[in-house]
Design an enzyme around this catalytic site. Structure first.
Site, PDB file in Angstrom:
ATOM      1  N   HIS A   1       2.739  14.498   1.663  1.00  0.00           N
ATOM      2  CA  HIS A   1       2.105  15.804   1.414  1.00  0.00           C
ATOM      3  C   HIS A   1       3.149  16.844   1.788  1.00  0.00           C
ATOM      4  O   HIS A   1       3.876  16.660   2.780  1.00  0.00           O
ATOM      5  CB  HIS A   1       0.878  16.003   2.313  1.00  0.00           C
ATOM      6  CG  HIS A   1      -0.275  15.100   1.979  1.00  0.00           C
ATOM      7  ND1 HIS A   1      -1.173  15.376   0.983  1.00  0.00           N
ATOM      8  CD2 HIS A   1      -0.665  13.921   2.513  1.00  0.00           C
ATOM      9  CE1 HIS A   1      -2.089  14.410   0.924  1.00  0.00           C
ATOM     10  NE2 HIS A   1      -1.792  13.504   1.839  1.00  0.00           N
TER      11      HIS A   1
ATOM     12  N   LYS B   1      -9.185  -0.568  -6.114  1.00  0.00           N
ATOM     13  CA  LYS B   1      -9.294   0.047  -4.785  1.00  0.00           C
ATOM     14  C   LYS B   1     -10.587   0.839  -4.682  1.00  0.00           C
ATOM     15  O   LYS B   1     -10.902   1.629  -5.568  1.00  0.00           O
ATOM     16  CB  LYS B   1      -8.088   0.974  -4.581  1.00  0.00           C
ATOM     17  CG  LYS B   1      -8.125   1.838  -3.336  1.00  0.00           C
ATOM     18  CD  LYS B   1      -7.540   1.149  -2.132  1.00  0.00           C
ATOM     19  CE  LYS B   1      -7.714   1.964  -0.857  1.00  0.00           C
ATOM     20  NZ  LYS B   1      -6.540   2.733  -0.480  1.00  0.00           N
TER      21      LYS B   1
ATOM     22  N   ALA C   1      -4.426  14.598   5.168  1.00  0.00           N
ATOM     23  CA  ALA C   1      -4.183  13.356   5.914  1.00  0.00           C
ATOM     24  C   ALA C   1      -3.091  12.558   5.212  1.00  0.00           C
ATOM     25  O   ALA C   1      -3.135  12.369   4.002  1.00  0.00           O
ATOM     26  CB  ALA C   1      -5.468  12.537   5.984  1.00  0.00           C
TER      27      ALA C   1
ATOM     28  N   ASP D   1       1.246   2.590   3.532  1.00  0.00           N
ATOM     29  CA  ASP D   1       0.409   3.786   3.341  1.00  0.00           C
ATOM     30  C   ASP D   1       1.256   5.053   3.447  1.00  0.00           C
ATOM     31  O   ASP D   1       0.761   6.101   3.883  1.00  0.00           O
ATOM     32  CB  ASP D   1      -0.765   3.825   4.332  1.00  0.00           C
ATOM     33  CG  ASP D   1      -1.885   4.752   3.852  1.00  0.00           C
ATOM     34  OD1 ASP D   1      -1.859   5.170   2.673  1.00  0.00           O
ATOM     35  OD2 ASP D   1      -2.770   5.064   4.660  1.00  0.00           O
TER      36      ASP D   1
ATOM     37  N   HIS E   1       1.523   5.355  -1.616  1.00  0.00           N
ATOM     38  CA  HIS E   1       1.172   6.536  -2.415  1.00  0.00           C
ATOM     39  C   HIS E   1       2.454   7.143  -2.964  1.00  0.00           C
ATOM     40  O   HIS E   1       3.303   7.601  -2.191  1.00  0.00           O
ATOM     41  CB  HIS E   1       0.438   7.571  -1.553  1.00  0.00           C
ATOM     42  CG  HIS E   1      -0.862   7.061  -1.039  1.00  0.00           C
ATOM     43  ND1 HIS E   1      -2.030   7.143  -1.755  1.00  0.00           N
ATOM     44  CD2 HIS E   1      -1.170   6.406   0.108  1.00  0.00           C
ATOM     45  CE1 HIS E   1      -3.010   6.582  -1.061  1.00  0.00           C
ATOM     46  NE2 HIS E   1      -2.513   6.118   0.075  1.00  0.00           N
TER      47      HIS E   1
ATOM     48  N   HIS F   1       0.872  -1.192   0.000  1.00  0.00           N
ATOM     49  CA  HIS F   1       0.000   0.000   0.000  1.00  0.00           C
ATOM     50  C   HIS F   1       0.899   1.230   0.000  1.00  0.00           C
ATOM     51  O   HIS F   1       1.453   1.601   1.038  1.00  0.00           O
ATOM     52  CB  HIS F   1      -0.901   0.004   1.238  1.00  0.00           C
ATOM     53  CG  HIS F   1      -1.906   1.112   1.235  1.00  0.00           C
ATOM     54  ND1 HIS F   1      -3.239   0.902   1.517  1.00  0.00           N
ATOM     55  CD2 HIS F   1      -1.794   2.453   0.994  1.00  0.00           C
ATOM     56  CE1 HIS F   1      -3.889   2.052   1.440  1.00  0.00           C
ATOM     57  NE2 HIS F   1      -3.025   3.011   1.130  1.00  0.00           N
TER      58      HIS F   1
ATOM     59  N   ASN G   1      -5.125   7.036  -6.248  1.00  0.00           N
ATOM     60  CA  ASN G   1      -5.813   8.314  -5.986  1.00  0.00           C
ATOM     61  C   ASN G   1      -4.904   9.501  -6.280  1.00  0.00           C
ATOM     62  O   ASN G   1      -4.677  10.366  -5.435  1.00  0.00           O
ATOM     63  CB  ASN G   1      -6.311   8.364  -4.525  1.00  0.00           C
ATOM     64  CG  ASN G   1      -5.183   8.375  -3.514  1.00  0.00           C
ATOM     65  OD1 ASN G   1      -4.098   7.844  -3.782  1.00  0.00           O
ATOM     66  ND2 ASN G   1      -5.414   8.963  -2.356  1.00  0.00           N
TER      67      ASN G   1
ATOM     68  N   ARG H   1       2.218   9.339  -5.767  1.00  0.00           N
ATOM     69  CA  ARG H   1       1.858  10.580  -6.492  1.00  0.00           C
ATOM     70  C   ARG H   1       2.425  10.539  -7.913  1.00  0.00           C
ATOM     71  O   ARG H   1       2.830   9.492  -8.403  1.00  0.00           O
ATOM     72  CB  ARG H   1       2.316  11.847  -5.749  1.00  0.00           C
ATOM     73  CG  ARG H   1       2.127  11.826  -4.243  1.00  0.00           C
ATOM     74  CD  ARG H   1       0.712  11.639  -3.797  1.00  0.00           C
ATOM     75  NE  ARG H   1       0.583  11.819  -2.338  1.00  0.00           N
ATOM     76  CZ  ARG H   1      -0.426  11.368  -1.622  1.00  0.00           C
ATOM     77  NH1 ARG H   1      -1.413  10.692  -2.208  1.00  0.00           N
ATOM     78  NH2 ARG H   1      -0.479  11.575  -0.330  1.00  0.00           N
TER      79      ARG H   1
ATOM     80  N   HIS I   1      -4.970  -0.780   5.813  1.00  0.00           N
ATOM     81  CA  HIS I   1      -4.542  -0.016   7.000  1.00  0.00           C
ATOM     82  C   HIS I   1      -5.520  -0.120   8.167  1.00  0.00           C
ATOM     83  O   HIS I   1      -6.125   0.868   8.577  1.00  0.00           O
ATOM     84  CB  HIS I   1      -4.271   1.458   6.667  1.00  0.00           C
ATOM     85  CG  HIS I   1      -5.251   2.114   5.720  1.00  0.00           C
ATOM     86  ND1 HIS I   1      -6.605   2.071   5.892  1.00  0.00           N
ATOM     87  CD2 HIS I   1      -5.045   2.810   4.575  1.00  0.00           C
ATOM     88  CE1 HIS I   1      -7.196   2.734   4.914  1.00  0.00           C
ATOM     89  NE2 HIS I   1      -6.277   3.178   4.095  1.00  0.00           N
TER      90      HIS I   1
HETATM   91  O1  DOR Z   1      -3.877   9.345   5.429  1.00  0.00           O
HETATM   92  C1  DOR Z   1      -4.148   8.992   4.298  1.00  0.00           C
HETATM   93  N1  DOR Z   1      -3.547   9.564   3.225  1.00  0.00           N
HETATM   94  N2  DOR Z   1      -5.061   8.061   4.122  1.00  0.00           N
HETATM   95  C2  DOR Z   1      -5.515   7.728   2.902  1.00  0.00           C
HETATM   96  O2  DOR Z   1      -6.361   6.889   2.819  1.00  0.00           O
HETATM   97  C3  DOR Z   1      -5.019   8.449   1.703  1.00  0.00           C
HETATM   98  C4  DOR Z   1      -3.708   9.017   1.931  1.00  0.00           C
HETATM   99  C5  DOR Z   1      -3.297  10.023   0.872  1.00  0.00           C
HETATM  100  O3  DOR Z   1      -3.522   9.779  -0.315  1.00  0.00           O
HETATM  101  O4  DOR Z   1      -2.742  11.048   1.231  1.00  0.00           O
HETATM  102 ZN    ZN Z   2      -3.538   4.940   1.419  1.00  0.00          ZN
END
Ligand code: DOR
Ligand code: ZN
Length: 334
Positions: free
Chosen positions: A246, A97, A258, A242, A15, A13, A41, A17, A169
């Site tokens: 950011h 997903k 988040a 996860d 991210h 899992h 996402n 970007r 998660h």
């Molecule tokens: O904290 C999170 N950030 N939870 C998620 O499900 C998505 C993720 C994100 O894409 O930043």
């Molecule tokens: Zn995630």
């Protein structure tokens, strides 16, 4: 013991970007992992078709080291068709997903009613694609969102007995219990930060935006249930970091995003975790074996070595404040 050698881990899992953030964060994952399941996402455009996934994989391949394999996913929306699932399967997409509408970053177009996706789930079951669930009900109170979602998980598992499902998660005692009880087609990922954080670390004294993620860290007894699940070696629970980068400005502001960025230190941190709880024999299983077995992938042959040496985590990495910024860990990847 000052040297630990394990099979190269997989992150089920992640991210990454796109664009400059992807280029900045990818090297950290590549250093530690052989493969990673890449979340769909993304912005400005998300990954929702076989073609999107092929383009996104191309972007990663251009920048990643040889030997690193991105495992592709698509985002399942109300408009996703069973036909698209067939195209995805042929294109090597291994999972779909679901982000229920409004539940987290870039989920505004997610489904409100899971039943709309049942024809898609049926096709995924038929072709052998894994269903990954962001298991929270956005209508519930934030601390209850995961437990309220569990009824939907049970219904999906009952309706599609051959569909492989990952509850992503997990953060609660209840979720761990339900996943354990459901058939072996249902598993869960656990992040490294949820093995440490409770809500106190987010809002207990001062506001700590860099510990804020979805699902939010819960109570000490929830964290302890996650720890027990991991330390027990139950193959239904495996690593999905996860890691969710950011920039500092989008976390330290009035409406902070988040996500916890753990890619740079997650394997050294987990080494400390398994050492602290005297369960180093379970380390490799959690990080490098159970997930691959669940997804039906071959185990990685390559190894990585962890050495007991101070590993200082920078305050900021490429504009992103990492988890445990400024702290020093006892282990690093050689
Ligand atoms: O904290 C999170 N950030 N939870 C998620 O499900 C998505 C993720 C994100 O894409 O930043
Ligand atoms: Zn995630």
């Amino acid at each position: 013991m000052d040297l630990i050698c394990i099979r190269r881990p997989d992150d089920f899992h992640l991210h990454l970007r796109r664009g400059s953030v992807m280029r900045a964060v990818l090297p950290f994952t590549e250093q530690a992992f052989a493969r990673a399941l890449i979340m769909p996402n993304t912005t400005p455009t998300e990954i929702r078709t076989a073609v999107d996934a092929a383009v996104y994989r191309g972007e990663m391949k251009e920048h990643c080291r040889r030997g690193f394999t991105p495992l592709m996913t698509i985002k399942l929306l109300d408009r996703t068709t069973p036909h698209e699932i067939i195209a995805c399967k042929s294109a090597g997409v291994i999972a779909g997903k679901v982000y229920p509408q409004g539940v987290t970053t870039n989920s505004d177009n997610g489904p409100v009613d899971m039943h709309v996706l049942y024809p898609v789930f049926a096709e995924m079951e038929r072709v052998g694609m894994v269903l990954c669930l962001h298991g929270e009900d956005p209508k519930a109170f934030c601390m209850d969102r995961e437990s309220v979602f569990l009824a939907q998980l049970c219904e999906i598992a009952r309706s599609f007995p051959k569909l492989k499902i990952v509850l992503e998660h997990v953060t609660t005692l209840q979720a761990v219990g339900v996943v354990k009880e459901l058939p072996d087609t249902v598993a869960a990922t656990i992040t490294a930060h949820h093995l440490y954080l409770t809500l106190d670390d987010v809002i207990g004294a001062k506001l700590h935006p860099h510990n804020f993620c979805m699902p939010i860290a819960k109570r000490p007894e929830d964290r302890d249930a996650l720890r027990r699940a991991v330390l027990s070696g139950n193959p239904k629970f495996f690593l999905g970091t996860d890691s969710a980068p950011h920039t500092r400005e989008t976390k330290e502001c009035a409406e902070g995003c988040a996500g916890v960025f753990t890619a740079p230190m997650v394997i050294p941190l987990l080494t400390s975790f398994f050492e602290e709880f005297e369960a180093l024999e379970m380390f490799e299983r959690f990080t490098s074996e159970s997930g691959a077995r669940f997804y039906g992938l071959p185990l990685n042959e390559e190894k990585i070595r962890l050495i007991r040496q101070p590993f200082h985590i920078p305050e900021v990495i490429e504009g992103i404040v990492p988890y445990l910024a400024g702290k020093t860990l006892n282990w690093r990847i050689e």
